[in-house]
Design a protein around this motif. Structure first.
Motif, mmCIF file in Angstrom:
data_model
loop_
_atom_site.group_PDB
_atom_site.id
_atom_site.type_symbol
_atom_site.label_atom_id
_atom_site.label_comp_id
_atom_site.label_asym_id
_atom_site.label_seq_id
_atom_site.Cartn_x
_atom_site.Cartn_y
_atom_site.Cartn_z
ATOM 1 N N ALA A 1 0.837 -1.204 0.000
ATOM 2 C CA ALA A 1 0.000 0.000 0.000
ATOM 3 C C ALA A 1 0.870 1.252 0.000
ATOM 4 O O ALA A 1 0.529 2.264 -0.641
ATOM 5 C CB ALA A 1 -0.919 -0.016 1.223
ATOM 6 N N PRO B 1 -4.696 3.891 -1.607
ATOM 7 C CA PRO B 1 -4.115 2.799 -0.824
ATOM 8 C C PRO B 1 -5.102 2.142 0.133
ATOM 9 O O PRO B 1 -5.037 0.927 0.350
ATOM 10 C CB PRO B 1 -2.960 3.475 -0.078
ATOM 11 C CG PRO B 1 -3.192 4.941 -0.189
ATOM 12 C CD PRO B 1 -3.954 5.158 -1.440
ATOM 13 N N TYR C 1 -7.127 -0.211 -1.825
ATOM 14 C CA TYR C 1 -6.293 -1.360 -2.176
ATOM 15 C C TYR C 1 -6.185 -2.338 -1.008
ATOM 16 O O TYR C 1 -6.293 -3.554 -1.195
ATOM 17 C CB TYR C 1 -4.899 -0.886 -2.585
ATOM 18 C CG TYR C 1 -3.871 -1.981 -2.512
ATOM 19 C CD1 TYR C 1 -3.855 -3.015 -3.443
ATOM 20 C CD2 TYR C 1 -2.931 -2.003 -1.477
ATOM 21 C CE1 TYR C 1 -2.926 -4.045 -3.359
ATOM 22 C CE2 TYR C 1 -2.001 -3.021 -1.392
ATOM 23 C CZ TYR C 1 -2.004 -4.044 -2.326
ATOM 24 O OH TYR C 1 -1.104 -5.056 -2.228
ATOM 25 N N ILE C 2 -5.970 -1.831 0.189
ATOM 26 C CA ILE C 2 -5.857 -2.712 1.360
ATOM 27 C C ILE C 2 -7.130 -3.514 1.546
ATOM 28 O O ILE C 2 -7.097 -4.730 1.776
ATOM 29 C CB ILE C 2 -5.533 -1.884 2.624
ATOM 30 C CG1 ILE C 2 -4.111 -1.344 2.540
ATOM 31 C CG2 ILE C 2 -5.717 -2.729 3.883
ATOM 32 C CD1 ILE C 2 -3.736 -0.423 3.684
#
Length: 352
Positions: free
Chosen positions: A27, A312, A315-316
């Protein structure tokens, strides 16, 4: 023997903790490419999921093998079960990692492994990597090298009279740690096997004995023990000096012991709520989640970078959810059939 649902929940949380640890550097790469700042979460010492796994493993080996104690052929039966459970998926993930490294060498993040490291990886034997670390080709397998040591010692202990099995295993683990601590550093493999973390297996075995002797935690006491374990984990993440070989066992291992006590010595038969049921299902696939999540994390990172999504946090969330979904599928369609197949083959091969 039916799994204890609360322990399956604990296994799910342990695997997710390790995944959270591994997803954050990727990330950070996404944030850096987008010119954004990224602050990693240190709410918990995420790799303490390994400590939880080791304590759980010690408990499960005793709890699930009770009928083997003092029985002829117990060692062979135990090893057949464990090899069938551990080897197929780990060998498959190691092979996949090597193939991916051949196709895209940059994925290895290191020089190509030596033949000795490759062989050591498949044989669960501690070897030094090209990076100078004692770890297999697929680095997550370092924990399985410890697990396999424990399984071999447990199998050897089953060859003794039942009353001596657990004391003998504990004595050997303690002896390895004492030798490394007092006379070390020892040469491989003893220097690796003699790390204090192996004592967590013995702690898990001890909790299983307490359960077998009738220890049960009820109501507020069980909640208090679990809360104390969570509190120790949080403290371990924020206090200095808690990440050494001994201090991590005291803090993270102590937390794992408390959480295992709450999970393994609680009252069964309570109807669980939906999220608990869901976590228990993930816990069934926790071994797959542990081994599969790096592939999903890295694969999704490349997808997100190519799509130019500078998010990010998203994305996580996607990486963790994708890891769980992939683990459930691998568990259902590969791990369980492969385990059954290998167990049948090993059982038939060892039959007179």
């Amino acid at each position: 023997m039916q799994p204890i649902r609360s322990i399956q929940v604990l296994r799910a949380l342990a695997a997710l903790m390790v995944a959270v640890h591994h997803v954050q550097p990727d990330a950070a790469v996404i944030a850096e490419r987008a010119g954004l700042s990224f602050a990693r979460s240190d709410l918990l010492p995420w790799m303490a999921g390994v400590d939880i796994f080791f304590v759980v493993s010690g408990f499960i080996m005793v709890h699930a093998s009770q009928e083997l104690f003092g029985r002829a052929g117990a060692a062979r039966a135990f090893l057949t079960r464990r090899l069938a459970r551990i080897v197929p998926l780990y060998w498959a993930m190691t092979s996949l990692f090597l193939l991916a490294g051949l196709a895209v060498p940059a994925l290895l993040n290191s020089d190509a492994p030596s033949l000795g490291q490759v062989l050591g990886s498949y044989l669960f034997w501690p070897v030094v990597s090209t990076q100078g670390l004692v770890q297999p080709v697929y680095s997550l397998g370092w924990t399985l090298n410890y697990e396999m040591l424990f399984y071999v010692l447990f199998a050897a202990g089953l060859m003794l009279p039942a009353r001596l099995t657990l004391p003998a295993v504990t004595l050997v683990l303690a002896g390895l740690v004492a030798a490394q601590s007092l006379a070390g550093p020892l040469a491989l493999p003893f220097g690796f096997w003699g790390q204090p973390i192996v004592l967590e297996f013995a702690a898990g075995m001890g909790i299983a004995v307490l359960r077998r002797k009738g220890l049960r935690l009820h109501g507020a006491l069980r909640i208090a023990v679990a809360a104390a374990g969570a509190g120790l984990l949080i403290a371990a993440a924020h206090l200095p000096g808690t990440d050494g070989p001994w201090s991590s066992v005291l803090w993270r291992g102590g937390a794992a012991i408390l959480l295992m006590l709450a999970a393994g010595c609680g009252r069964e038969g309570i109807v669980p709520i939906g999220p608990v049921k869901a976590l228990a299902v993930v816990g069934d696939a926790s071994y797959a989640l542990y081994l599969v999540h790096p592939f999903v994390i890295r694969g999704l990172r490349e997808v997100v970078l190519r799509l130019g999504l500078p998010m990010p946090a998203l994305y996580i969330a996607l990486a963790l959810a994708g890891s769980v979904i992939a683990a459930l599928m691998v568990h259902r369609f590969f791990e369980k059939p492969a385990t059954r197949l290998v167990r049948r083959r090993l059982s038939s091969a060892s039959s007179p």
